[in-house]
Design an enzyme around this catalytic site. Structure first.
Site, mmCIF file in Angstrom:
data_model
loop_
_atom_site.group_PDB
_atom_site.id
_atom_site.type_symbol
_atom_site.label_atom_id
_atom_site.label_comp_id
_atom_site.label_asym_id
_atom_site.label_seq_id
_atom_site.Cartn_x
_atom_site.Cartn_y
_atom_site.Cartn_z
ATOM 1 N N ALA A 154 -6.813 2.728 7.597
ATOM 2 C CA ALA A 154 -5.451 3.006 7.887
ATOM 3 C C ALA A 154 -5.256 3.417 9.152
ATOM 4 O O ALA A 154 -5.682 2.819 10.210
ATOM 5 C CB ALA A 154 -4.673 3.809 6.837
ATOM 6 N N TYR A 155 -4.539 4.404 9.372
ATOM 7 C CA TYR A 155 -3.944 5.078 10.498
ATOM 8 C C TYR A 155 -5.288 5.340 11.539
ATOM 9 O O TYR A 155 -5.238 5.129 12.848
ATOM 10 C CB TYR A 155 -3.227 6.424 10.270
ATOM 11 N N ASP A 172 0.788 -1.176 -0.044
ATOM 12 C CA ASP A 172 0.013 0.044 0.085
ATOM 13 C C ASP A 172 0.727 1.219 -0.254
ATOM 14 O O ASP A 172 0.557 2.507 -0.433
ATOM 15 C CB ASP A 172 -0.877 0.018 1.295
ATOM 16 N N SER A 199 -6.552 2.585 13.350
ATOM 17 C CA SER A 199 -5.775 1.907 14.415
ATOM 18 C C SER A 199 -5.736 2.856 15.686
ATOM 19 O O SER A 199 -5.407 2.069 16.854
ATOM 20 C CB SER A 199 -4.326 1.808 13.856
#
Length: 291
Positions: free
Chosen positions: A189-190, A74, A193
């Protein structure tokens, strides 16, 4: 058909996939243009010299092509998107890296993906991006982000304070390790998380998510993608970090950041069986019963 191939230079464990890709392209008469760093990696590290039409130098303008192929994970896909998005060229991602959420074609699917590309049987998804500017004008890289823009503490264990406004109206003062503004694409993504929600790829929204906020009332916030976010940062270290899809720069404290929807989108090519729901199940184990 003519395509450009961008690739990761950190994939010694996947030579078969790269060989297979160029074999399929050559077999179908596709003219390939390969970026210089990836071409040098194949010839120098892999001992493989593919039959291609042209090598694309790092500072050269993109030639006219029908599509782009990203070979890697990615991170490689994001780098590719940053290079080609202003030109509205669709990108097909082949995963020779880790998770492969954006680059979702497996090495085993390369023959079928190339056939779908040539026959026009791929689905093209238009994904929104973010753009950022600063009051100090010190950014030295492209300011578009397909995944997220993150404001982070730089070199101290202390929290930073982020005075945040939405459409010129004061929103909140975040005391935290940072703040993420993510697109629907970057919501997995981030943002995910640190406890942010997943947004459907075509939803016309962004999500604002604090990182380790010093208050239970500071929760992720979904906003329309027509919104503009401005943030002024205070930090004990007199600086903080701004990151656009992993590319970062240190900015002075008291400078202001302005984030909004970018004027250009990213066009992603997907195989029809790789729907949003199918990707959630296969990549994020969505709804999997562990018992």
């Amino acid at each position: 058909m003519r395509i450009i191939i961008f690739g990761s230079c950190y994939q010694n464990s996947n030579p078969e996939a790269i060989h297979n890709l160029f074999t399929e392209l050559f077999r179908h008469g596709v003219e390939s243009v390969v970026e210089r760093s990836f071409y040098n990696y194949m010839t120098d590290s892999m001992g493989f010299k593919p039959a291609i039409g042209e090598v694309l130098e790092a500072d050269s303008p993109l030639p006219p092509v029908d599509a782009v192929i990203s070979v890697g994970g990615d991170g490689t896909f994001l780098r590719t998107a940053g290079r080609v998005a202003p030109h509205d060229i669709p990108i097909l991602g082949i995963n020779t890296g880790g998770l492969g959420y954006l680059a979702d074609v497996t090495p085993q699917e390369i023959p079928s993906a190339i056939m779908d590309l040539l026959s026009g049987n791929l689905v093209e998804e238009v994904r929104s991006q973010l753009t950022v500017r600063t009051s100090c004008n010190t950014l030295n890289y492209a300011t578009f982000a397909l995944n997220e823009i993150a404001i982070l503490k730089a070199d101290t264990a202390s929290m930073i304070t982020l005075y945040t406004s939405l459409n010129n109206n004061f929103l909140a003062t975040y005391q935290s390790d940072g703040l993420i503004v993510a697109t629907p694409t970057g919501s997995t993504a981030y943002n995910l998380s640190v406890g942010g929600p997943i947004l459907a790829p075509q939803s016309q929204s962004f999500v604002v998510t604090p990182i380790a906020a010093h208050s239970l009332t500071m929760r992720p916030l979904v906003i329309t993608d027509s919104s503009e976010i401005s943030v002024k940062v205070e930090s004990r270290s007199s600086s903080y970090r701004l990151s656009c899809d992993g590319k970062s720069v240190i900015l002075p404290a008291d400078s202001e950041i302005y984030i909004k929807k970018a004027p250009v989108c990213v066009h992603i090519l997907k195989q029809r069986e790789h729907s949003f729901a199918a990707t959630l199940r296969s990549k994020l184990m969505w709804g999997v019963n562990p018992r």
